[in-house]
Scaffold this motif. Structure first.
Motif, mmCIF file in Angstrom:
data_model
loop_
_atom_site.group_PDB
_atom_site.id
_atom_site.type_symbol
_atom_site.label_atom_id
_atom_site.label_comp_id
_atom_site.label_asym_id
_atom_site.label_seq_id
_atom_site.Cartn_x
_atom_site.Cartn_y
_atom_site.Cartn_z
ATOM 1 N N ALA A 157 36.368 29.207 99.197
ATOM 2 C CA ALA A 157 35.057 28.647 99.812
ATOM 3 C C ALA A 157 34.265 29.455 98.382
ATOM 4 N N VAL A 158 33.277 28.773 98.307
ATOM 5 C CA VAL A 158 32.371 29.209 97.308
ATOM 6 C C VAL A 158 31.033 29.666 97.995
ATOM 7 N N GLU A 159 30.476 30.275 97.734
ATOM 8 C CA GLU A 159 29.302 30.671 97.985
ATOM 9 C C GLU A 159 28.556 30.882 96.336
ATOM 10 N N ILE A 160 27.212 29.771 96.409
ATOM 11 C CA ILE A 160 26.445 30.707 94.980
ATOM 12 C C ILE A 160 24.898 30.936 95.362
ATOM 13 N N ASP A 167 23.658 40.654 100.489
ATOM 14 C CA ASP A 167 22.729 39.943 101.438
ATOM 15 C C ASP A 167 23.677 38.578 101.365
ATOM 16 N N GLY A 168 24.487 38.188 100.284
ATOM 17 C CA GLY A 168 24.975 36.946 100.129
ATOM 18 C C GLY A 168 26.262 36.744 100.154
ATOM 19 N N VAL A 169 26.933 38.555 99.588
ATOM 20 C CA VAL A 169 28.643 38.928 100.159
ATOM 21 C C VAL A 169 28.404 38.906 101.832
ATOM 22 N N GLU A 170 27.876 38.893 102.118
ATOM 23 C CA GLU A 170 27.848 39.201 104.058
ATOM 24 C C GLU A 170 27.629 37.775 104.090
ATOM 25 N N GLN A 171 27.098 37.052 103.673
ATOM 26 C CA GLN A 171 27.000 35.472 104.334
ATOM 27 C C GLN A 171 28.138 34.560 103.744
ATOM 28 N N PRO A 187 44.687 30.001 105.483
ATOM 29 C CA PRO A 187 44.204 31.206 104.847
ATOM 30 C C PRO A 187 42.923 30.691 103.987
ATOM 31 N N VAL A 188 41.787 30.408 103.668
ATOM 32 C CA VAL A 188 40.945 30.787 103.004
ATOM 33 C C VAL A 188 40.802 32.247 102.500
ATOM 34 N N THR A 189 40.286 31.820 101.211
ATOM 35 C CA THR A 189 39.583 33.060 100.190
ATOM 36 C C THR A 189 38.876 32.569 99.804
ATOM 37 N N GLY A 190 37.961 33.536 99.394
ATOM 38 C CA GLY A 190 36.249 33.376 98.922
ATOM 39 C C GLY A 190 36.228 33.871 97.632
ATOM 40 N N VAL A 191 34.559 32.699 96.858
ATOM 41 C CA VAL A 191 34.611 33.306 95.865
ATOM 42 C C VAL A 191 32.338 32.633 95.687
ATOM 43 N N PHE A 192 32.642 34.686 94.744
ATOM 44 C CA PHE A 192 31.266 34.469 95.069
ATOM 45 C C PHE A 192 30.575 33.864 93.728
ATOM 46 N N ALA A 193 29.909 32.819 93.739
ATOM 47 C CA ALA A 193 29.471 32.733 92.231
ATOM 48 C C ALA A 193 28.371 32.591 91.887
ATOM 49 N N ALA A 194 27.616 33.453 90.761
ATOM 50 C CA ALA A 194 26.096 33.730 90.605
ATOM 51 C C ALA A 194 25.735 34.425 89.597
ATOM 52 N N GLN A 195 24.652 33.340 89.132
ATOM 53 C CA GLN A 195 24.393 33.869 87.593
ATOM 54 C C GLN A 195 23.986 34.883 86.734
ATOM 55 N N VAL A 196 24.270 36.408 87.864
ATOM 56 C CA VAL A 196 24.068 37.201 87.689
ATOM 57 C C VAL A 196 24.497 38.033 89.032
ATOM 58 N N ILE A 197 25.507 39.007 88.612
ATOM 59 C CA ILE A 197 25.878 39.785 90.169
ATOM 60 C C ILE A 197 25.274 41.107 89.535
ATOM 61 N N LYS A 198 24.469 41.490 90.873
ATOM 62 C CA LYS A 198 24.620 43.421 91.206
ATOM 63 C C LYS A 198 25.558 43.852 91.557
ATOM 64 N N PRO A 199 25.491 44.659 90.690
ATOM 65 C CA PRO A 199 27.039 45.929 90.915
ATOM 66 C C PRO A 199 27.183 45.782 92.196
ATOM 67 N N LEU A 204 30.607 45.429 97.337
ATOM 68 C CA LEU A 204 31.180 45.269 98.217
ATOM 69 C C LEU A 204 32.227 43.382 98.408
ATOM 70 N N ALA A 205 32.126 42.681 97.625
ATOM 71 C CA ALA A 205 32.447 41.722 97.597
ATOM 72 C C ALA A 205 34.241 41.863 96.780
ATOM 73 N N GLU A 206 34.286 42.561 96.224
ATOM 74 C CA GLU A 206 35.430 42.860 95.623
ATOM 75 C C GLU A 206 37.141 43.862 96.554
ATOM 76 N N ASP A 207 36.014 44.493 97.882
ATOM 77 C CA ASP A 207 36.485 45.376 98.624
ATOM 78 C C ASP A 207 36.610 45.185 99.814
ATOM 79 N N ARG A 208 35.927 43.562 99.955
ATOM 80 C CA ARG A 208 36.582 42.575 100.521
ATOM 81 C C ARG A 208 37.493 41.359 100.062
ATOM 82 N N GLY A 209 37.685 41.102 99.350
ATOM 83 C CA GLY A 209 39.034 40.282 99.091
ATOM 84 C C GLY A 209 38.878 39.014 98.519
ATOM 85 N N ILE A 210 37.417 39.442 97.869
ATOM 86 C CA ILE A 210 36.526 37.961 97.793
ATOM 87 C C ILE A 210 35.957 38.248 96.151
#
Length: 231
Positions: A157-160, A167-171, A187-199, A204-210
């Motif tokens: 699943a990819v959230e852009i 908030d995007g990671v929580e979503q 099993p479904v894994t996640g990808v959080f994709a953005a032009q800029v990702i705040k630290p 948070l994303a990496e802690d949740r395996g995203i």
């Protein structure tokens, strides 16, 4: 949409057992059959829920529940598993129903919508062997931007976002929780994709395996243009 504010306790039984002790909560019963339990603080996500397909029955309490002060029991049974949500209501403070009609859906920011379209067309940007399944894959709480499969065939699943924040990671986390209940996807894994990702969002994303992916809008547009050139 049915809105009920009630003093209740909630038990979820199935692959994961969970208990919410007696408290005043908001209960949402949606037209798609889903039932969500909310509190008034801590998070905007539900404390517990049952996603469709499911069926809800309102039952009279048994002797033990009645003796404990229960006036009604909601039994919500999932149609494809043994998962069950049981809400024991002690007092109803508000109960109303509202017809919301057909929702037009989320209108994306122009750049964000274009990023989604470009990434869907060039899904191997995420890695070799990735294949596109669909855009706007619907869940009980809204659509995830892209559903695809990785090189091994596992669902992703990819959230852009244009700007990746917490908030995007929580979503995406909420989408993944729901999608991993579907035996046809899990099993479904996640990808959080953005032009800029705040630290903080990346941590948070990496802690949740995203997995986090930074998208270069101009580069994606360049790929798109180069593939349509004659020379």
């Amino acid at each position: 949409m049915r809105l009920v504010i009630a003093t209740c306790s909630v038990d979820y039984e199935g692959r994961l057992d969970a208990h919410l002790p007696l408290a005043r909560r908001l209960l949402l019963v949606k037209a798609d059959g889903s039932v969500l339990v909310h509190s008034d603080g801590g998070s905007y996500k539900p404390l517990n829920w049952m996603s469709p397909p499911c069926a809800m029955a309102e039952l009279a309490p048994d002797e033990d529940d009645a003796a404990a002060g229960v006036v009604a029991v909601w039994n919500v049974q999932h149609a494809k598993s043994e998962d069950r949500l049981r809400v024991r209501i002690h007092e109803i403070h508000h109960d109303s129903s509202h017809e919301l009609g057909v929702d037009p859906g989320l209108v994306k920011d122009g750049v964000e919508a274009h990023l989604q379209a470009l990434l869907a067309e060039h899904i191997t940007t995420l890695g070799e062997g990735y294949t596109f399944v669909r855009r706007e894959h619907m869940t009980a709480i809204g659509p995830v931007d892209i559903l695809c499969r990785d090189g091994s065939g596992a669902a992703v699943a990819v959230e852009i976002k244009r700007r990746g924040e917490i908030d995007g990671v929580e979503q995406l986390t909420r989408y993944l929780e729901l999608m991993n209940r579907d035996p046809h996807l899990a099993p479904v894994t996640g990808v959080f994709a953005a032009q800029v990702i705040k630290p903080q969002a990346r941590t948070l994303a990496e802690d949740r395996g995203i997995r986090c992916v930074t998208l270069d809008y101009d580069e994606l547009k360049g790929i798109d243009l180069s593939e349509h050139r004659l020379f």
